[in-house]
Design a protein around this motif. Structure first.
Motif, PDB file in Angstrom:
ATOM      1  N   TYR A  28     -16.019  38.829   5.119  1.00 25.64           N
ATOM      2  CA  TYR A  28     -15.570  37.434   4.701  1.00 25.64           C
ATOM      3  C   TYR A  28     -16.013  36.386   5.626  1.00 25.64           C
ATOM      4  CZ  TYR A  28     -12.299  39.689   1.731  1.00 25.64           C
ATOM      5  OH  TYR A  28     -11.594  40.165   0.584  1.00 25.64           O
ATOM      6  N   ASP A  29     -16.265  36.687   6.978  1.00 27.05           N
ATOM      7  CA  ASP A  29     -16.914  35.949   7.923  1.00 27.05           C
ATOM      8  C   ASP A  29     -17.717  36.517   8.848  1.00 27.05           C
ATOM      9  OD1 ASP A  29     -17.387  33.212   8.779  1.00 27.05           O
ATOM     10  OD2 ASP A  29     -15.268  32.623   9.071  1.00 27.05           O
ATOM     11  N   TRP A  30     -18.644  35.733   9.332  1.00 21.89           N
ATOM     12  CA  TRP A  30     -19.696  36.333  10.547  1.00 21.89           C
ATOM     13  C   TRP A  30     -19.968  35.255  11.402  1.00 21.89           C
ATOM     14  CZ3 TRP A  30     -24.864  38.515   8.840  1.00 21.89           C
ATOM     15  CH2 TRP A  30     -25.485  39.294   9.974  1.00 21.89           C
ATOM     16  N   VAL A  31     -19.753  35.399  12.689  1.00 23.32           N
ATOM     17  CA  VAL A  31     -20.411  34.672  13.651  1.00 23.32           C
ATOM     18  C   VAL A  31     -20.943  35.333  14.884  1.00 23.32           C
ATOM     19  CG1 VAL A  31     -18.617  32.758  13.004  1.00 23.32           C
ATOM     20  CG2 VAL A  31     -18.132  34.226  15.069  1.00 23.32           C
ATOM     21  N   THR A  32     -21.833  34.666  15.423  1.00 21.33           N
ATOM     22  CA  THR A  32     -22.433  35.190  16.518  1.00 21.33           C
ATOM     23  C   THR A  32     -22.007  34.221  17.792  1.00 21.33           C
ATOM     24  OG1 THR A  32     -24.627  34.164  16.506  1.00 21.33           O
ATOM     25  CG2 THR A  32     -24.148  36.565  15.430  1.00 21.33           C
ATOM     26  N   ARG A  33     -21.846  34.988  19.271  1.00 14.21           N
ATOM     27  CA  ARG A  33     -21.575  34.090  20.394  1.00 14.21           C
ATOM     28  C   ARG A  33     -22.053  34.948  21.545  1.00 14.21           C
ATOM     29  NH1 ARG A  33     -15.468  32.324  21.478  1.00 14.21           N
ATOM     30  NH2 ARG A  33     -15.844  31.160  19.533  1.00 14.21           N
ATOM     31  N   GLN A  34     -22.472  34.263  22.583  1.00 10.97           N
ATOM     32  CA  GLN A  34     -22.776  34.790  23.777  1.00 10.97           C
ATOM     33  C   GLN A  34     -21.374  34.776  24.724  1.00 10.97           C
ATOM     34  OE1 GLN A  34     -26.385  33.883  26.083  1.00 10.97           O
ATOM     35  NE2 GLN A  34     -25.251  33.901  28.010  1.00 10.97           N
TER      36      GLN A  34
END
Length: 252
Positions: free
Chosen positions: A21-27
């Protein structure tokens, strides 16, 4: 080798698969400093049988009487190797990029996530979307290991780290968090006082994270069935007969 589809058998199938449904990347970054006597007590090093405050890696590994020590110019860290090792709760080293090595879980109630509206630029008429707030906890363990040129090792007690972040995601009821940690780095720096005693240890942890919201769905697709590939044949090699030595056998 490719799996060959069985031709002529195409039909409509119902499959159950995870939908993203949703997908994010983050450090994510974590920093902790162990300072002075209290920091040394928290680390509680063990150096070849010496424990407690007496297990000062700066004194025991550099030492004023040691040829490695040079207090003339102040800090005496140059001959010590400092390593941050990711472990489990018992101090056993683990690969931080493997599943379950770092705990990553949602703290919010999946059935009652708070919703917020966001405006997304889209030409003349901006779009308004509704996203849910998702709090995510990352938690793990590490030890600090210090060695010198003589092979003496000082190992700290297991230390924990934890980091909570919030994300705004498309996360309607029924979706669940899927978290993957990658490109993990843990760096430790030891600094000693001019008199060769412990000053501080700084620990910096950085990790990349893939945060996804998923739910299992049933999809109708039209596809071909597959059949196994042809197995590669195995043949025994011919027997290798050693060459004859005609010069000496059989006799002429």
């Amino acid at each position: 080798m490719k799996i060959t589809p069985i031709t002529g058998c195409q039909e409509t199938l119902c499959i159950r698969v995870p939908k993203v449904y949703d997908w994010v990347t983050r450090q994510a970054d974590f920093f902790r400093s162990f300072n002075g006597t209290n920091g040394l007590a928290d680390l509680n090093f063990e150096c070849n049988g010496v424990t407690g405050i007496a297990a000062d890696p700066c004194e025991l590994l550099n030492g004023n009487s040691n040829s490695y020590c040079n207090t003339k110019h102040g800090i005496v860290c140059n001959n010590l190797q400092v390593e941050c090792i990711i472990t489990d709760a018992m101090g056993n080293p683990v690969d931080p990029e493997k599943p379950s090595a770092i705990l990553c879980q949602e703290l919010t109630d999946p059935r009652n996530r708070e919703s917020f509206e966001f405006t997304i630029p889209n030409g003349v008429t901006p779009d308004t979307v509704t996203l849910q707030k998702v709090k995510v906890l990352k938690k793990g363990f590490f030890i600090i290991q210090v060695t010198n040129g003589n092979g003496i090792v000082c190992t700290s007690d297991v230390q924990s780290f934890a980091l909570v972040e919030k994300f705004f995601l498309c996360a309607p009821p029924g979706t669940h968090l899927q978290c993957e940690i990658s490109d993990f780095q843990c760096d430790a720096t030891l600094c000693c006082n001019p008199d060769g005693t412990f000053n501080q240890v700084d620990v910096a942890i950085s990790m990349c994270q893939n945060i996804q919201m998923e739910a299992m769905v049933k999809l109708e697709i039209t596809a071909d069935f597959c059949q196994p590939r042809q197995e590669l044949p195995f043949e025994c090699p011919p027997l290798q007969v050693p060459p004859q030595c005609p010069e000496i056998f059989p006799g002429s």
